[in-house]
Motif scaffolding. Sequence first.
Motif, PDB file in Angstrom:
ATOM      1  N   VAL A  70      -0.966   6.789  -1.415  1.00 19.41           N
ATOM      2  CA  VAL A  70      -0.890   5.602  -0.566  1.00 19.41           C
ATOM      3  C   VAL A  70      -2.177   5.557   0.242  1.00 19.41           C
ATOM      4  O   VAL A  70      -2.608   6.567   0.789  1.00 19.41           O
ATOM      5  CB  VAL A  70       0.332   5.666   0.371  1.00 19.41           C
ATOM      6  N   GLU A  71      -2.789   4.390   0.308  1.00 20.34           N
ATOM      7  CA  GLU A  71      -4.012   4.217   1.078  1.00 20.34           C
ATOM      8  C   GLU A  71      -3.729   3.291   2.257  1.00 20.34           C
ATOM      9  O   GLU A  71      -2.902   2.386   2.164  1.00 20.34           O
ATOM     10  CB  GLU A  71      -5.111   3.630   0.191  1.00 20.34           C
ATOM     11  N   VAL A  72      -4.418   3.522   3.367  1.00 19.64           N
ATOM     12  CA  VAL A  72      -4.214   2.779   4.601  1.00 19.64           C
ATOM     13  C   VAL A  72      -5.558   2.257   5.096  1.00 19.64           C
ATOM     14  O   VAL A  72      -6.574   2.945   4.990  1.00 19.64           O
ATOM     15  CB  VAL A  72      -3.592   3.688   5.692  1.00 19.64           C
ATOM     16  N   ALA A  73      -5.548   1.044   5.633  1.00 21.27           N
ATOM     17  CA  ALA A  73      -6.756   0.455   6.231  1.00 21.27           C
ATOM     18  C   ALA A  73      -6.367  -0.258   7.516  1.00 21.27           C
ATOM     19  O   ALA A  73      -5.287  -0.830   7.621  1.00 21.27           O
ATOM     20  CB  ALA A  73      -7.419  -0.517   5.268  1.00 21.27           C
ATOM     21  N   ARG A  74      -7.241  -0.215   8.502  1.00 22.22           N
ATOM     22  CA  ARG A  74      -7.021  -0.969   9.751  1.00 22.22           C
ATOM     23  C   ARG A  74      -7.369  -2.433   9.505  1.00 22.22           C
ATOM     24  O   ARG A  74      -8.320  -2.746   8.811  1.00 22.22           O
ATOM     25  CB  ARG A  74      -7.922  -0.439  10.865  1.00 22.22           C
ATOM     26  N   THR A  75      -6.585  -3.323  10.097  1.00 21.29           N
ATOM     27  CA  THR A  75      -6.881  -4.755  10.064  1.00 21.29           C
ATOM     28  C   THR A  75      -6.984  -5.235  11.508  1.00 21.29           C
ATOM     29  O   THR A  75      -6.702  -4.480  12.442  1.00 21.29           O
ATOM     30  CB  THR A  75      -5.774  -5.549   9.339  1.00 21.29           C
ATOM     31  N   GLN A  76      -7.334  -6.492  11.686  1.00 15.30           N
ATOM     32  CA  GLN A  76      -7.411  -7.034  13.041  1.00 15.30           C
ATOM     33  C   GLN A  76      -6.054  -7.043  13.722  1.00 15.30           C
ATOM     34  O   GLN A  76      -5.956  -6.879  14.926  1.00 15.30           O
ATOM     35  CB  GLN A  76      -7.987  -8.442  13.007  1.00 15.30           C
ATOM     36  N   SER A  77      -4.989  -7.213  12.930  1.00 19.79           N
ATOM     37  CA  SER A  77      -3.653  -7.320  13.521  1.00 19.79           C
ATOM     38  C   SER A  77      -2.791  -6.080  13.350  1.00 19.79           C
ATOM     39  O   SER A  77      -1.655  -6.055  13.803  1.00 19.79           O
ATOM     40  CB  SER A  77      -2.924  -8.524  12.914  1.00 19.79           C
TER      41      SER A  77
ATOM     42  N   MET B 138      -8.916  -8.588   0.875  1.00 21.00           N
ATOM     43  CA  MET B 138      -8.631  -7.238   1.343  1.00 21.00           C
ATOM     44  C   MET B 138      -9.686  -6.233   0.870  1.00 21.00           C
ATOM     45  O   MET B 138      -9.673  -5.109   1.291  1.00 21.00           O
ATOM     46  CB  MET B 138      -7.258  -6.779   0.848  1.00 21.00           C
ATOM     47  N   SER B 139     -10.563  -6.631   0.001  1.00 19.76           N
ATOM     48  CA  SER B 139     -11.544  -5.686  -0.532  1.00 19.76           C
ATOM     49  C   SER B 139     -12.566  -5.248   0.514  1.00 19.76           C
ATOM     50  O   SER B 139     -13.200  -4.220   0.358  1.00 19.76           O
ATOM     51  CB  SER B 139     -12.258  -6.280  -1.738  1.00 19.76           C
ATOM     52  N   ALA B 140     -12.735  -6.013   1.591  1.00 12.32           N
ATOM     53  CA  ALA B 140     -13.699  -5.662   2.629  1.00 12.32           C
ATOM     54  C   ALA B 140     -13.176  -4.584   3.568  1.00 12.32           C
ATOM     55  O   ALA B 140     -13.921  -4.054   4.382  1.00 12.32           O
ATOM     56  CB  ALA B 140     -14.079  -6.900   3.424  1.00 12.32           C
ATOM     57  N   LEU B 141     -11.908  -4.239   3.449  1.00  8.45           N
ATOM     58  CA  LEU B 141     -11.322  -3.214   4.312  1.00  8.45           C
ATOM     59  C   LEU B 141     -11.807  -1.831   3.908  1.00  8.45           C
ATOM     60  O   LEU B 141     -12.110  -1.577   2.743  1.00  8.45           O
ATOM     61  CB  LEU B 141      -9.794  -3.259   4.228  1.00  8.45           C
ATOM     62  N   LYS B 142     -11.852  -0.915   4.875  1.00  8.26           N
ATOM     63  CA  LYS B 142     -12.213   0.466   4.595  1.00  8.26           C
ATOM     64  C   LYS B 142     -10.911   1.251   4.416  1.00  8.26           C
ATOM     65  O   LYS B 142     -10.169   1.457   5.378  1.00  8.26           O
ATOM     66  CB  LYS B 142     -13.046   1.044   5.737  1.00  8.26           C
ATOM     67  N   TRP B 143     -10.627   1.656   3.194  1.00  4.82           N
ATOM     68  CA  TRP B 143      -9.376   2.316   2.848  1.00  4.82           C
ATOM     69  C   TRP B 143      -9.490   3.821   3.010  1.00  4.82           C
ATOM     70  O   TRP B 143     -10.510   4.416   2.691  1.00  4.82           O
ATOM     71  CB  TRP B 143      -8.985   1.969   1.414  1.00  4.82           C
ATOM     72  N   PHE B 144      -8.403   4.437   3.506  1.00  2.33           N
ATOM     73  CA  PHE B 144      -8.323   5.877   3.695  1.00  2.33           C
ATOM     74  C   PHE B 144      -7.092   6.402   2.970  1.00  2.33           C
ATOM     75  O   PHE B 144      -6.081   5.719   2.883  1.00  2.33           O
ATOM     76  CB  PHE B 144      -8.186   6.224   5.188  1.00  2.33           C
ATOM     77  N   LYS B 145      -7.183   7.619   2.474  1.00  2.00           N
ATOM     78  CA  LYS B 145      -6.021   8.249   1.859  1.00  2.00           C
ATOM     79  C   LYS B 145      -5.778   9.594   2.533  1.00  2.00           C
ATOM     80  O   LYS B 145      -6.678  10.187   3.128  1.00  2.00           O
ATOM     81  CB  LYS B 145      -6.196   8.411   0.365  1.00  2.00           C
ATOM     82  N   SER B 146      -4.582  10.076   2.398  1.00  2.00           N
ATOM     83  CA  SER B 146      -4.198  11.341   3.003  1.00  2.00           C
ATOM     84  C   SER B 146      -4.924  12.507   2.345  1.00  2.00           C
ATOM     85  O   SER B 146      -5.179  12.491   1.136  1.00  2.00           O
ATOM     86  CB  SER B 146      -2.682  11.540   2.855  1.00  2.00           C
ATOM     87  N   SER B 147      -5.212  13.514   3.117  1.00  3.09           N
ATOM     88  CA  SER B 147      -5.803  14.735   2.556  1.00  3.09           C
ATOM     89  C   SER B 147      -4.796  15.476   1.686  1.00  3.09           C
ATOM     90  O   SER B 147      -5.151  16.386   0.943  1.00  3.09           O
ATOM     91  CB  SER B 147      -6.296  15.647   3.685  1.00  3.09           C
ATOM     92  N   TYR B 148      -3.524  15.090   1.747  1.00  3.19           N
ATOM     93  CA  TYR B 148      -2.487  15.683   0.910  1.00  3.19           C
ATOM     94  C   TYR B 148      -2.427  15.046  -0.480  1.00  3.19           C
ATOM     95  O   TYR B 148      -1.685  15.503  -1.342  1.00  3.19           O
ATOM     96  CB  TYR B 148      -1.107  15.548   1.568  1.00  3.19           C
ATOM     97  N   SER B 149      -3.184  13.987  -0.711  1.00  5.70           N
ATOM     98  CA  SER B 149      -3.173  13.288  -1.996  1.00  5.70           C
ATOM     99  C   SER B 149      -3.837  14.132  -3.077  1.00  5.70           C
ATOM    100  O   SER B 149      -4.595  15.058  -2.791  1.00  5.70           O
ATOM    101  CB  SER B 149      -3.914  11.963  -1.885  1.00  5.70           C
ATOM    102  N   GLU B 150      -3.589  13.753  -4.335  1.00  3.05           N
ATOM    103  CA  GLU B 150      -4.227  14.443  -5.451  1.00  3.05           C
ATOM    104  C   GLU B 150      -5.741  14.376  -5.333  1.00  3.05           C
ATOM    105  O   GLU B 150      -6.278  13.402  -4.823  1.00  3.05           O
ATOM    106  CB  GLU B 150      -3.883  13.774  -6.777  1.00  3.05           C
ATOM    107  N   ALA B 151      -6.404  15.354  -5.886  1.00  2.00           N
ATOM    108  CA  ALA B 151      -7.869  15.377  -5.846  1.00  2.00           C
ATOM    109  C   ALA B 151      -8.468  14.191  -6.599  1.00  2.00           C
ATOM    110  O   ALA B 151      -9.501  13.649  -6.204  1.00  2.00           O
ATOM    111  CB  ALA B 151      -8.380  16.680  -6.438  1.00  2.00           C
ATOM    112  N   SER B 152      -7.816  13.749  -7.682  1.00  2.00           N
ATOM    113  CA  SER B 152      -8.348  12.630  -8.456  1.00  2.00           C
ATOM    114  C   SER B 152      -8.207  11.302  -7.727  1.00  2.00           C
ATOM    115  O   SER B 152      -8.869  10.331  -8.061  1.00  2.00           O
ATOM    116  CB  SER B 152      -7.641  12.543  -9.813  1.00  2.00           C
ATOM    117  N   GLY B 153      -7.295  11.245  -6.734  1.00  2.00           N
ATOM    118  CA  GLY B 153      -7.121  10.039  -5.942  1.00  2.00           C
ATOM    119  C   GLY B 153      -6.392   8.911  -6.639  1.00  2.00           C
ATOM    120  O   GLY B 153      -6.464   7.770  -6.214  1.00  2.00           O
ATOM    121  N   ASN B 154      -5.687   9.216  -7.720  1.00  2.00           N
ATOM    122  CA  ASN B 154      -5.017   8.177  -8.489  1.00  2.00           C
ATOM    123  C   ASN B 154      -3.517   8.111  -8.251  1.00  2.00           C
ATOM    124  O   ASN B 154      -2.822   7.425  -8.973  1.00  2.00           O
ATOM    125  CB  ASN B 154      -5.287   8.382  -9.983  1.00  2.00           C
TER     126      ASN B 154
END
Length: 64
Positions: A20-27, A1-17
């Motif tokens: 919830v992160e989301v990534a597109r997969t083939q399925s 799963m490390s090859a996925l491009k992860w995105f987080k909401s702009s509502y998340s903390e600035a530190s990013g810790n």
Amino acid sequence: MSALKWFKSSYSEASGNNCVEVARTQSGVALRDSKRPMDVIVMDLASLGALIESLRSDSLGTGR
């Protein structure tokens, strides 16, 4: 799963810790908690839509 491009909401903390992160997969999509990035949930788009709708309507209950 490390090859996925992860995105987080702009509502998340600035530190990013604390987000919830989301990534597109083939399925569909992959979801993970930024505090536990090795724990990944993979689902199709229909299942993600059903999960979001359940959370919005509180039909999953509070578990209390």
